[in-house]
Design an enzyme around this catalytic site. Structure first.
Site, PDB file in Angstrom:
ATOM      1  N   GLU A  83      41.170 -12.379  84.485  1.00 26.99           N
ATOM      2  CA  GLU A  83      41.272 -13.779  83.925  1.00 26.99           C
ATOM      3  C   GLU A  83      42.045 -14.788  84.376  1.00 26.99           C
ATOM      4  OE1 GLU A  83      40.373 -16.765  81.486  1.00 26.99           O
ATOM      5  OE2 GLU A  83      39.929 -14.313  80.981  1.00 26.99           O
ATOM      6  N   GLU A  90      40.004 -21.633  89.456  1.00 25.38           N
ATOM      7  CA  GLU A  90      39.953 -22.908  88.680  1.00 25.38           C
ATOM      8  C   GLU A  90      40.822 -24.402  88.767  1.00 25.38           C
ATOM      9  OE1 GLU A  90      39.717 -22.330  84.147  1.00 25.38           O
ATOM     10  OE2 GLU A  90      37.771 -21.304  84.934  1.00 25.38           O
TER      11      GLU A  90
END
Length: 137
Positions: A83, A90
Site C-alpha cells: 500500500e 500514485e
C-alpha cells in the site's frame, strides 16, 4: 558534494549531508515514521487496518494458534508495504505527469493490482483460519 550523498527534505533548498552511523539510523526511522503518518491519510489503508483488527478479533474468538497470528501479521505487514509503494507510485505519477496518460494510468493500475492481490491473500487466509480451522473444528 555528489548527488548520491545528498538527501532532500520538504522545504530545503540545497543539498544536505547524508547522515552516517547512529544518526543515519535515527534519520531513517524518522523518514519511516513520516511514511507511516502519510499512509494513515489514505482511506484504503484505514479500511485495511479496520479489516485487520476485525480479523484479530475473529482469531481471538475461534482460538487461533500463535502461528496463525504470526502468519496473519506477516501478510498484513506485506499489505502495508505494498500500500505504501502504491501510494508512492500514485504521488510520483501525479507529480511528474499531471495530465492523464496511458503510462501513468498503467503504473497506477499495476500498483493497485498488487495491493488487491495482497488484500485477497489476507482475506482468504483470515477466512480459512476463522471458518475452517475455527468453526469447523
Amino acid at each position: 558534494m555528489d548527488a548520491k550523498n545528498t538527501t532532500h527534505r520538504i522545504g530545503q533548498t540545497g543539498p544536505v549531508e547524508k547522515q552516517t552511523g547512529i544518526r543515519h539510523l535515527f534519520a531513517a526511522a524518522s523518514y519511516s515514521l513520516g511514511g507511516a503518518k502519510r499512509l494513515i491519510g489514505e482511506a484504503a489503508f484505514r479500511h485495511e487496518l479496520i479489516a485487520f483488527a476485525a480479523a484479530m478479533i475473529a482469531f481471538i474468538i475461534v482460538g487461533a494458534t500463535f502461528f496463525q497470528y504470526v502468519a496473519m501479521a506477516i501478510l498484513f505487514l506485506l499489505m502495508m508495504a505494498f500500500e505504501a509503494i502504491n501510494t508512492a507510485i500514485e504521488e510520483i505519477v501525479d507529480r511528474v505527469s499531471p495530465e492523464i496518460s496511458e503510462m501513468g494510468k498503467n503504473a497506477k493500475d499495476l500498483g493497485s493490482f498488487a495491493c488487491l492481490c495482497l488484500i485477497v491473500a489476507n482475506g482468504v487466509y483470515a477466512a480459512y483460519v476463522v471458518i475452517f480451522d475455527g468453526f469447523m473444528n
